[in-house]
Design a protein around this motif. Structure first.
Motif, PDB file in Angstrom:
ATOM      1  N   ALA A  16       0.389  -3.671  -5.366  1.00 32.71           N
ATOM      2  CA  ALA A  16       1.841  -3.512  -5.493  1.00 32.71           C
ATOM      3  C   ALA A  16       2.249  -2.049  -5.302  1.00 32.71           C
ATOM      4  O   ALA A  16       3.320  -1.761  -4.778  1.00 32.71           O
ATOM      5  N   TRP A  17       1.378  -1.144  -5.719  1.00 30.71           N
ATOM      6  CA  TRP A  17       1.667   0.285  -5.500  1.00 30.71           C
ATOM      7  C   TRP A  17       1.743   0.567  -4.003  1.00 30.71           C
ATOM      8  O   TRP A  17       2.646   1.251  -3.531  1.00 30.71           O
ATOM      9  N   LEU A  18       0.803   0.002  -3.264  1.00 22.15           N
ATOM     10  CA  LEU A  18       0.798   0.192  -1.809  1.00 22.15           C
ATOM     11  C   LEU A  18       2.032  -0.430  -1.164  1.00 22.15           C
ATOM     12  O   LEU A  18       2.578   0.110  -0.204  1.00 22.15           O
ATOM     13  N   ALA A  19       2.471  -1.571  -1.693  1.00 22.43           N
ATOM     14  CA  ALA A  19       3.636  -2.247  -1.112  1.00 22.43           C
ATOM     15  C   ALA A  19       4.841  -1.306  -1.099  1.00 22.43           C
ATOM     16  O   ALA A  19       5.655  -1.334  -0.185  1.00 22.43           O
ATOM     17  N   LYS A  20       4.909  -0.468  -2.101  1.00 23.76           N
ATOM     18  CA  LYS A  20       6.045   0.465  -2.168  1.00 23.76           C
ATOM     19  C   LYS A  20       5.909   1.625  -1.187  1.00 23.76           C
ATOM     20  O   LYS A  20       6.891   2.268  -0.840  1.00 23.76           O
TER      21      LYS A  20
ATOM     22  N   ALA B 175      -5.852   9.455   1.413  1.00 26.68           N
ATOM     23  CA  ALA B 175      -5.673   9.656  -0.032  1.00 26.68           C
ATOM     24  C   ALA B 175      -5.062   8.413  -0.674  1.00 26.68           C
ATOM     25  O   ALA B 175      -5.465   8.012  -1.772  1.00 26.68           O
ATOM     26  N   TYR B 176      -4.108   7.785  -0.009  1.00 21.51           N
ATOM     27  CA  TYR B 176      -3.491   6.562  -0.545  1.00 21.51           C
ATOM     28  C   TYR B 176      -4.524   5.444  -0.656  1.00 21.51           C
ATOM     29  O   TYR B 176      -4.538   4.697  -1.638  1.00 21.51           O
ATOM     30  N   ALA B 177      -5.372   5.320   0.365  1.00 23.02           N
ATOM     31  CA  ALA B 177      -6.384   4.260   0.338  1.00 23.02           C
ATOM     32  C   ALA B 177      -7.351   4.486  -0.821  1.00 23.02           C
ATOM     33  O   ALA B 177      -7.696   3.559  -1.557  1.00 23.02           O
ATOM     34  N   THR B 178      -7.768   5.737  -0.996  1.00 21.79           N
ATOM     35  CA  THR B 178      -8.678   6.077  -2.094  1.00 21.79           C
ATOM     36  C   THR B 178      -8.027   5.799  -3.443  1.00 21.79           C
ATOM     37  O   THR B 178      -8.638   5.221  -4.342  1.00 21.79           O
ATOM     38  N   ALA B 179      -6.764   6.206  -3.569  1.00 20.36           N
ATOM     39  CA  ALA B 179      -6.051   6.033  -4.839  1.00 20.36           C
ATOM     40  C   ALA B 179      -5.876   4.556  -5.166  1.00 20.36           C
ATOM     41  O   ALA B 179      -6.109   4.126  -6.302  1.00 20.36           O
ATOM     42  N   ALA B 180      -5.470   3.760  -4.174  1.00 21.88           N
ATOM     43  CA  ALA B 180      -5.236   2.328  -4.425  1.00 21.88           C
ATOM     44  C   ALA B 180      -6.527   1.630  -4.822  1.00 21.88           C
ATOM     45  O   ALA B 180      -6.533   0.768  -5.707  1.00 21.88           O
ATOM     46  N   LEU B 181      -7.615   2.023  -4.188  1.00 23.84           N
ATOM     47  CA  LEU B 181      -8.916   1.445  -4.536  1.00 23.84           C
ATOM     48  C   LEU B 181      -9.243   1.746  -5.998  1.00 23.84           C
ATOM     49  O   LEU B 181      -9.730   0.892  -6.739  1.00 23.84           O
ATOM     50  N   ALA B 182      -8.946   2.977  -6.408  1.00 19.84           N
ATOM     51  CA  ALA B 182      -9.214   3.374  -7.792  1.00 19.84           C
ATOM     52  C   ALA B 182      -8.315   2.626  -8.777  1.00 19.84           C
ATOM     53  O   ALA B 182      -8.715   2.340  -9.896  1.00 19.84           O
ATOM     54  N   MET B 183      -7.090   2.285  -8.341  1.00 17.66           N
ATOM     55  CA  MET B 183      -6.155   1.575  -9.220  1.00 17.66           C
ATOM     56  C   MET B 183      -6.604   0.153  -9.508  1.00 17.66           C
ATOM     57  O   MET B 183      -6.189  -0.449 -10.491  1.00 17.66           O
TER      58      MET B 183
ATOM     59  N   PRO C 221     -10.355   7.912 -11.592  1.00 20.76           N
ATOM     60  CA  PRO C 221     -10.286   9.186 -12.310  1.00 20.76           C
ATOM     61  C   PRO C 221      -9.503   9.088 -13.612  1.00 20.76           C
ATOM     62  O   PRO C 221      -9.605   9.974 -14.448  1.00 20.76           O
ATOM     63  N   ARG C 222      -8.763   8.001 -13.786  1.00 21.83           N
ATOM     64  CA  ARG C 222      -7.976   7.879 -15.009  1.00 21.83           C
ATOM     65  C   ARG C 222      -8.851   7.480 -16.200  1.00 21.83           C
ATOM     66  O   ARG C 222      -8.496   7.751 -17.340  1.00 21.83           O
ATOM     67  N   ASN C 223      -9.961   6.793 -15.942  1.00 25.11           N
ATOM     68  CA  ASN C 223     -10.826   6.442 -17.069  1.00 25.11           C
ATOM     69  C   ASN C 223     -12.300   6.803 -16.837  1.00 25.11           C
ATOM     70  O   ASN C 223     -13.137   6.565 -17.690  1.00 25.11           O
ATOM     71  N   GLY C 224     -12.594   7.361 -15.655  1.00 17.21           N
ATOM     72  CA  GLY C 224     -13.948   7.817 -15.382  1.00 17.21           C
ATOM     73  C   GLY C 224     -14.927   6.707 -15.071  1.00 17.21           C
ATOM     74  O   GLY C 224     -16.113   6.951 -14.918  1.00 17.21           O
ATOM     75  N   ARG C 225     -14.433   5.486 -14.968  1.00 17.01           N
ATOM     76  CA  ARG C 225     -15.332   4.363 -14.710  1.00 17.01           C
ATOM     77  C   ARG C 225     -15.259   3.946 -13.245  1.00 17.01           C
ATOM     78  O   ARG C 225     -14.290   4.247 -12.553  1.00 17.01           O
ATOM     79  N   PRO C 226     -16.280   3.226 -12.771  1.00 17.12           N
ATOM     80  CA  PRO C 226     -16.232   2.764 -11.377  1.00 17.12           C
ATOM     81  C   PRO C 226     -15.015   1.873 -11.142  1.00 17.12           C
ATOM     82  O   PRO C 226     -14.665   1.047 -11.970  1.00 17.12           O
ATOM     83  N   ALA C 227     -14.361   2.090  -9.990  1.00 14.00           N
ATOM     84  CA  ALA C 227     -13.191   1.285  -9.663  1.00 14.00           C
ATOM     85  C   ALA C 227     -13.614  -0.156  -9.414  1.00 14.00           C
ATOM     86  O   ALA C 227     -14.651  -0.421  -8.813  1.00 14.00           O
ATOM     87  N   GLU C 228     -12.810  -1.107  -9.884  1.00 17.26           N
ATOM     88  CA  GLU C 228     -13.105  -2.501  -9.589  1.00 17.26           C
ATOM     89  C   GLU C 228     -11.804  -3.265  -9.370  1.00 17.26           C
ATOM     90  O   GLU C 228     -10.735  -2.832  -9.775  1.00 17.26           O
ATOM     91  N   GLY C 229     -11.937  -4.398  -8.716  1.00 11.43           N
ATOM     92  CA  GLY C 229     -10.757  -5.225  -8.422  1.00 11.43           C
ATOM     93  C   GLY C 229     -10.525  -5.336  -6.930  1.00 11.43           C
ATOM     94  O   GLY C 229     -10.273  -6.399  -6.413  1.00 11.43           O
ATOM     95  N   LEU C 230     -10.635  -4.198  -6.220  1.00 14.79           N
ATOM     96  CA  LEU C 230     -10.430  -4.208  -4.777  1.00 14.79           C
ATOM     97  C   LEU C 230     -11.733  -3.879  -4.057  1.00 14.79           C
ATOM     98  O   LEU C 230     -12.496  -3.013  -4.487  1.00 14.79           O
ATOM     99  N   ARG C 231     -11.943  -4.588  -2.988  1.00 11.47           N
ATOM    100  CA  ARG C 231     -13.160  -4.401  -2.206  1.00 11.47           C
ATOM    101  C   ARG C 231     -12.912  -3.429  -1.049  1.00 11.47           C
ATOM    102  O   ARG C 231     -13.774  -2.655  -0.667  1.00 11.47           O
ATOM    103  N   SER C 232     -11.718  -3.523  -0.476  1.00 10.06           N
ATOM    104  CA  SER C 232     -11.421  -2.728   0.706  1.00 10.06           C
ATOM    105  C   SER C 232      -9.917  -2.465   0.781  1.00 10.06           C
ATOM    106  O   SER C 232      -9.120  -3.366   0.557  1.00 10.06           O
ATOM    107  N   VAL C 233      -9.553  -1.230   1.040  1.00 11.95           N
ATOM    108  CA  VAL C 233      -8.138  -0.870   1.176  1.00 11.95           C
ATOM    109  C   VAL C 233      -7.959  -0.092   2.471  1.00 11.95           C
ATOM    110  O   VAL C 233      -8.641   0.901   2.706  1.00 11.95           O
TER     111      VAL C 233
END
Lengths: 169, 249
Positions: free
Chosen positions: B218-222, B204-212, B180-192
């Protein structure tokens, strides 16, 4: 917004740092540990090419890790026992530092700290492991439920959860 | 007793582990299903007469909305802040709180089960699970996390008595997870996967981390400090998990 973006960039570097250290410090005699993280042993993932960022920052870390390696000289694995800290990489919040513990010439522990304004977090190394095919197979049978990305009613039919439901109905 | 219900555009599996008369268990299952259908009717973006649709058209004022509806909006706002804007009920433009509603409705359903005397149960709504008590064999509930490339295999097995497990991934909806920060498909993570006390937060955390993307690791680690552990697989097959992930093996 700008603040959180900075945090995200900082932590991205941190995550890549751990990987970089793990790859570069690991002795070649230990293939189990040295296996490239991108590899799913025996799997069929057809991995997509990763973004350039991890590779770039991984390479950067290798330099820092090599510095440490020079200090430690032992014939077999090339690793001296003890706890070693990598060079600290600065980010807007503070320094990210990776440390490893070496026992009997093998890395037994590694951690990266992310000191921020209020807290720090760790990703532990058992954590940074490749998915192992044997483990996957062994884990297949004995579960009561399966968590996965949200399926539709249509794709549920093909899911492992559906098989479990059918088996216990 | 096991039951499978098609609701909220997905499939919900319910298992009650306790040894009680069938008609009692059936009543509990029926109550859960009725509630989930009610939530669907009130919060679905696909139904023109839902509270969400009426609110979106300006026909329902916030002060006239139900307590549940106001709770959902507030929770979405809180999660938007907690996730640096990566969990966004307005990601697609119009209000779509489904990313919160599913987890929340299952939390409520599980709480109703407990209030009705059920100690051992799980509800799996489309891959997001809330469980309590024991598996019928007396041990913890063993939850597999779907292997992100092989649908018939699991990549981790967790053992839990009480808690929630939520997984977001790009393998099920293709690239339709939007950052949602850039409107583009999330990439980098396959599964959270996020494990913690509350399913709506874990989801919500899983969805957010996937989008990040990879920064989400590292966000999840915290989040572990707040009781939310996680397991992540990147697009190129690297696997991460937090130190206290309740892995069974």
């Amino acid at each position: 917004m700008r603040r959180s973006t900075a945090a995200a960039v900082g932590t991205l570097t941190g995550a890549a740092l751990i990987i970089g250290v793990r790859l570069s410090v690991t002795p070649p005699e230990a293939p189990a540990v040295a296996a490239p993280p991108a590899e799913l042993a025996g799997g069929t993932p057809a991995p997509k090419p990763s973004s350039k960022k991890p590779a770039a920052s991984g390479a950067k870390t290798e330099g820092a890790a090599n510095k440490d390696e020079k200090k430690e000289e032992k014939p077999k694995s090339g690793l001296k026992d003890g706890v070693f800290k990598g060079g600290a990489a600065a980010n807007p919040y503070g320094k990210i530092q990776v440390s490893i513990r070496v026992e009997g010439g093998e890395i037994t522990d590694a951690a990266a700290t992310y000191p921020t304004a209020n807290d720090s977090a760790k990703i532990n190394p058992p954590a940074i492991a490749t998915l192992k095919q044997s483990t996957l197979e062994a884990q297949n049978a004995d579960v009561a439920a399966v968590s996965g990305a949200t399926y539709t009613s249509e794709s549920y039919v093909k899911s492992l959860q559906a098989a479990l439901d059918a088996a216990k109905a | 007793m096991r039951h499978v219900e098609h609701v909220m555009g997905t499939t919900v599996s319910i298992e009650l582990g306790e040894d009680r008369p069938d008609d009692e268990l059936r009543r509990l299952v029926t109550d859960v299903c009725d509630w989930l259908h009610e939530v669907d009717a009130r919060f679905s973006t696909y139904r023109a007469d839902s509270e969400v649709s009426r609110f979106g058209r300006g026909e329902l004022r916030l002060e006239d909305a139900s307590a549940d509806f106001r709770h959902v909006l507030e929770a979405c706002a809180d999660l938007w802040r907690d996730t640096d804007g990566y969990f966004d009920a307005y990601a697609a433009g119009a209000l779509d709180p489904s990313g919160y509603v599913k987890g929340w409705s299952v939390e409520v359903a599980a709480a109703r089960l407990r209030a009705a005397g059920s100690r051992d149960h799980y509800i799996n709504a489309g891959g997001d699970i809330r469980m309590r008590g024991n598996h019928p064999d007396g041990g913890p509930w063993r939850v597999g996390i779907r292997h992100p490339w092989e649908a018939d295999k699991v990549s981790w097995v967790l053992a839990l008595h009480d808690g929630a497990v939520a997984t977001s991934g790009t393998y099920e909806r293709g690239d339709h997870v939007i950052n949602p920060r850039n409107g583009r498909p999330a990439e980098g993570l396959r599964s959270v996967t996020v494990v913690g006390p509350d399913l709506s937060v874990a989801d919500a955390y899983a969805t957010a981390a996937l989008a990040m993307g990879e920064a989400g690791i590292a966000w999840l680690a915290k989040r572990a400090a707040d009781g939310y552990d996680s397991a992540v697989v990147t697009d190129d097959g690297r696997a991460f998990s937090s130190a206290n992930l309740p892995a069974a093996v």
